[in-house]
Design a protein around this motif. Sequence first.
Motif, mmCIF file in Angstrom:
data_model
loop_
_atom_site.group_PDB
_atom_site.id
_atom_site.type_symbol
_atom_site.label_atom_id
_atom_site.label_comp_id
_atom_site.label_asym_id
_atom_site.label_seq_id
_atom_site.Cartn_x
_atom_site.Cartn_y
_atom_site.Cartn_z
ATOM 1 N N ASP A 1 -39.273 61.168 32.893
ATOM 2 C CA ASP A 1 -38.853 59.908 33.503
ATOM 3 C C ASP A 1 -40.123 59.254 34.028
ATOM 4 O OD1 ASP A 1 -38.920 62.090 35.443
ATOM 5 O OD2 ASP A 1 -38.190 60.652 36.924
ATOM 6 N N VAL A 2 -40.281 57.956 33.823
ATOM 7 C CA VAL A 2 -41.562 57.307 34.101
ATOM 8 C C VAL A 2 -41.377 55.958 34.788
ATOM 9 C CG1 VAL A 2 -42.754 58.420 32.168
ATOM 10 C CG2 VAL A 2 -41.624 56.222 31.798
ATOM 11 N N PHE A 3 -42.375 55.604 35.600
ATOM 12 C CA PHE A 3 -42.520 54.245 36.117
ATOM 13 C C PHE A 3 -43.651 53.597 35.331
ATOM 14 C CE2 PHE A 3 -40.678 56.614 39.605
ATOM 15 C CZ PHE A 3 -39.704 55.753 40.070
ATOM 16 N N VAL A 4 -43.419 52.370 34.891
ATOM 17 C CA VAL A 4 -44.421 51.669 34.093
ATOM 18 C C VAL A 4 -44.820 50.402 34.841
ATOM 19 C CG1 VAL A 4 -45.001 50.686 31.854
ATOM 20 C CG2 VAL A 4 -43.369 52.594 31.995
ATOM 21 N N PHE B 1 -41.379 48.185 35.076
ATOM 22 C CA PHE B 1 -40.054 48.703 34.737
ATOM 23 C C PHE B 1 -40.012 50.219 34.891
ATOM 24 C CE2 PHE B 1 -42.455 48.608 30.794
ATOM 25 C CZ PHE B 1 -42.051 49.719 30.052
ATOM 26 N N TYR B 2 -38.813 50.755 34.845
ATOM 27 C CA TYR B 2 -38.545 52.194 34.943
ATOM 28 C C TYR B 2 -37.901 52.636 33.643
ATOM 29 C CZ TYR B 2 -36.145 56.481 36.540
ATOM 30 O OH TYR B 2 -35.672 57.764 36.670
ATOM 31 N N SER B 3 -38.295 53.802 33.125
ATOM 32 C CA SER B 3 -37.768 54.202 31.831
ATOM 33 C C SER B 3 -37.889 55.714 31.659
ATOM 34 C CB SER B 3 -38.524 53.475 30.706
ATOM 35 O OG SER B 3 -37.864 53.650 29.465
ATOM 36 N N ALA B 4 -37.762 56.174 30.412
ATOM 37 C CA ALA B 4 -37.864 57.598 30.103
ATOM 38 C C ALA B 4 -38.308 57.774 28.667
ATOM 39 C CB ALA B 4 -36.521 58.296 30.324
#
Length: 359
Positions: free
Chosen positions: A65-68, A51-54
């Motif tokens: 902002d982060v990619f997980v 997922f993509y998040s922050a």
Amino acid sequence: MLPSIRALARNVPTVAPVTNRAVISVTGSQAAEFLNGIVASSVPAHASSHFYSAFLHAQGRVLYDVFVYAQPGARGTPGYLIEHDARASDAPPLLPMLKRYVLRSKVRLRDVSDEYDVWAAWGSAREQAWETARRWAHALSGAAEPLWDSADAPPWGAEPGVLRDRRAVGMGHRLLVRKGDRPQEAATHDVADAEAYTLHRILHGVPEGVVDIPPMHAFPMDANLDVMGALDFRKGCYVGQELTVRTYHTGMLRKRTLPVAVHRSDGRLADGPLPQDRDIRAQLAALPEDAMPKPRPRGTGKLFSSVNGVGLALLRLEHVAAVEKGTASFEMETGDEKTKYNVTHWWPDWWPHTEEQAA
């Protein structure tokens, strides 16, 4: 988008390194619950879903902002790799910050940046199988969220080390590979440099990292984190939730990060590096002599990343509306000689303009 700008896009399968990235490993039986309490989106229920998040500040501004990437353990225990911008910024370093939230949670955190490189791949037919037309949920504030079809689940993918970049239509894949290795795509794609990837995301209107999303300063929706799928406005409590949710339901968005073209006085795209964080001002169009004078537009925009005369800029929406009506124009000055440039914005093709569903 002007033809001269469209011509900058690489329309062949391409793979390029993404530089200045760090990776943190989060493992343990409570890894999912731990992350779900501090990221701005919901951690997927399935242990293999990326997922993509922050991460947000307590006052609702963006830290990272982060990619997980999901990376379950050998026995199925939850595990994740958090990819983020490693450049120095006003934000506290991510790993020490996460350790402060551990308390009694059964998780282990460690920096594994020396084990991985990050690459991006785009332009292949492979993406057409999962990149469907977007649907949106709109709020009266101007925020919008992508609605993923059940057939797309998990929307960001579940293949180990391969994350579907759903921030914008056409962004492609994000790849985690072992340090020093090249991804498999290098055998079938053109291998480009990191600047090609920066240009690729600028043309798609995708801000990323500390340059485009200034830590401790940017609000999530100003940086398009809502339309890029990094925010969940209906999940339980997380750091920075209160202001973010209140803005979504009762506020009004006044700024957006949009792609822009920077032109010289002769109409050519600017060449060479353009200074970051440069003010972009809205100038009123010339009025007839008998017209009532109008006050100068308040506030300014800011130029962020730029390549080959195109960039990303934080613009006031009232200025954008005036430019689109023909009553104003954007200008920018650079250098000691105050060289003036004309700045032209555009809305990405995938942008959610039409209200399809009220939130």
